[in-house]
Design an enzyme around this catalytic site. Structure first.
Site, mmCIF file in Angstrom:
data_model
loop_
_atom_site.group_PDB
_atom_site.id
_atom_site.type_symbol
_atom_site.label_atom_id
_atom_site.label_comp_id
_atom_site.label_asym_id
_atom_site.label_seq_id
_atom_site.Cartn_x
_atom_site.Cartn_y
_atom_site.Cartn_z
ATOM 1 N N TYR A 82 71.091 76.713 65.297
ATOM 2 C CA TYR A 82 69.798 76.922 64.634
ATOM 3 C C TYR A 82 68.675 76.199 65.377
ATOM 4 O O TYR A 82 67.651 76.794 65.715
ATOM 5 C CB TYR A 82 69.893 76.445 63.177
ATOM 6 C CG TYR A 82 68.613 76.585 62.384
ATOM 7 C CD1 TYR A 82 68.243 77.811 61.829
ATOM 8 C CD2 TYR A 82 67.757 75.493 62.189
ATOM 9 C CE1 TYR A 82 67.067 77.941 61.108
ATOM 10 C CE2 TYR A 82 66.577 75.622 61.467
ATOM 11 C CZ TYR A 82 66.238 76.847 60.925
ATOM 12 O OH TYR A 82 65.064 76.959 60.211
ATOM 13 N N LYS A 105 65.647 77.828 67.744
ATOM 14 C CA LYS A 105 64.250 77.550 67.379
ATOM 15 C C LYS A 105 63.514 76.920 68.580
ATOM 16 O O LYS A 105 62.374 77.279 68.882
ATOM 17 C CB LYS A 105 64.186 76.602 66.181
ATOM 18 C CG LYS A 105 64.660 77.227 64.874
ATOM 19 C CD LYS A 105 63.747 78.343 64.454
ATOM 20 C CE LYS A 105 63.954 78.782 63.036
ATOM 21 N NZ LYS A 105 63.202 80.010 62.722
#
Ligand code: NAP
Length: 272
Positions: free
Chosen positions: A174, A178
């Site tokens: 994640y 990002k």
């Protein structure tokens, strides 16, 4: 006896960590041209007749952002670029333009990205909802492609809702995705690029996400005691995004960590 000590020590360490997060010196805002106050600058901004688009306006952050933008009547034209149309009954939204696109064939929808001065991106999914590949597709591929089309279409200021901890070198998928997205959008060299890294979003989520709901309930006392440490109300986040557009900063790329988002969202008396 030993178990009770471990519990107390762990609790103390946690409180110290939240205290540290709450008091970390990361709230510096860019030095804005503060020759006038926010309301005066907002009036000046409106006169510029700028247009904007929002990606992700059907989601929690995007819908709140749309509400804020429409309420403040900041732009002469507001366009939503989404995979589905929002059914607006409220007259307030009657001038909002909706472009429905297929994110798998974004090149075919380049026209939707043309002629906007400012772009806001609140797109995103979760690994739980879309799987690993699906998460990368949305949070990286769709975001980057949209940013490329927006840049080609004349967008000058791109605002990206990323996440606390975003880091292209992270071993967590994640955070890595990002971070990579932030960096690759940065390479497009918008005239102005604003990155927001909110912690846990406090909102009344329409979609059922039991884990997120449970985390929010469990962490509620900590969020209350240390308001900027682990969370941010989505209303504060969107005020920060809008305030920052109005307040012409002096940096080409601006990075707002959670604490700075709180500070920016409260500027000019706009309470979060
Ligand atoms: N939730 C948090 O606590 C938190 C914390 C920090 C950062 N963030 C980040 O902030 C951003 C916004 O979060 P949020 O909670 O406001 O998001 P959200 O409510 O889940 O909304 C996500 C938006 O992305 C769109 N989207 C998702 N999958 C898509 C797909 N396959 N194709 C096209 N559109 C798609 C959704 O459209 P549909 O409505 O059509 O599905 C929706 O408009 C995300 O990038 C998230 O990672 C969230």
């Amino acid at each position: 006896m030993f178990g009770r000590w471990t519990l107390w020590v762990s609790l103390l360490v946690l409180v110290a960590a939240f205290f540290q997060l709450q008091n970390s010196p990361s709230a510096e805002l860019p030095s804005y041209r503060m020759d006038k106050d926010l309301p005066a600058q907002e009036e000046d901004y409106k006169k510029m007749n700028r247009s904007c688009f929002i990606l992700g306006a059907t989601g929690e952050s995007g819908s709140e952002l749309l509400r804020e933008i429409v309420k403040r009547q900041l732009f002469s034209k507001v366009t939503l670029i989404s995979r589905r149309k929002l059914p607006f009954e409220d007259e307030t939204y009657k001038d909002v333009v909706q472009e429905v696109v297929d994110f798998e064939k974004l090149d075919d929808y380049a026209a939707a990205f043309q002629g906007h001065d400012v772009g806001f991106c609140c797109l995103g999914t979760t690994k739980g909802k879309s799987g690993e590949a699906g998460f990368i597709r949305v949070d990286h591929d769709y975001v980057l492609k949209s940013a490329q089309l927006a840049k080609a279409g004349g967008c000058k200021h791109f605002s990206l809702e990323s996440s606390r901890g975003a880091d292209k070198g992270s071993s967590f998928l994640y955070l890595r995705v990002k971070g990579e997205t932030e960096a690759e959008v940065g390479e497009l060299e918008f005239e102005r690029y604003s990155i927001y890294r909110p912690a846990m979003l406090l909102c009344d989520r329409k979609e059922a996400r039991p884990m997120e709901w449970m985390a929010m309930k469990l962490l509620a006392p900590i969020a209350y005691t240390f308001p900027t440490a682990i969370s941010v109300p989505v209303t504060t986040l969107v005020k920060a995004m809008v305030n920052n557009v109005v307040l012409q900063g002096d940096q080409k790329t601006e990075l707002f960590e959670n604490k700075a988002i709180h500070a920016l969202g409260k500027l000019g008396g706009t309470k979060g």
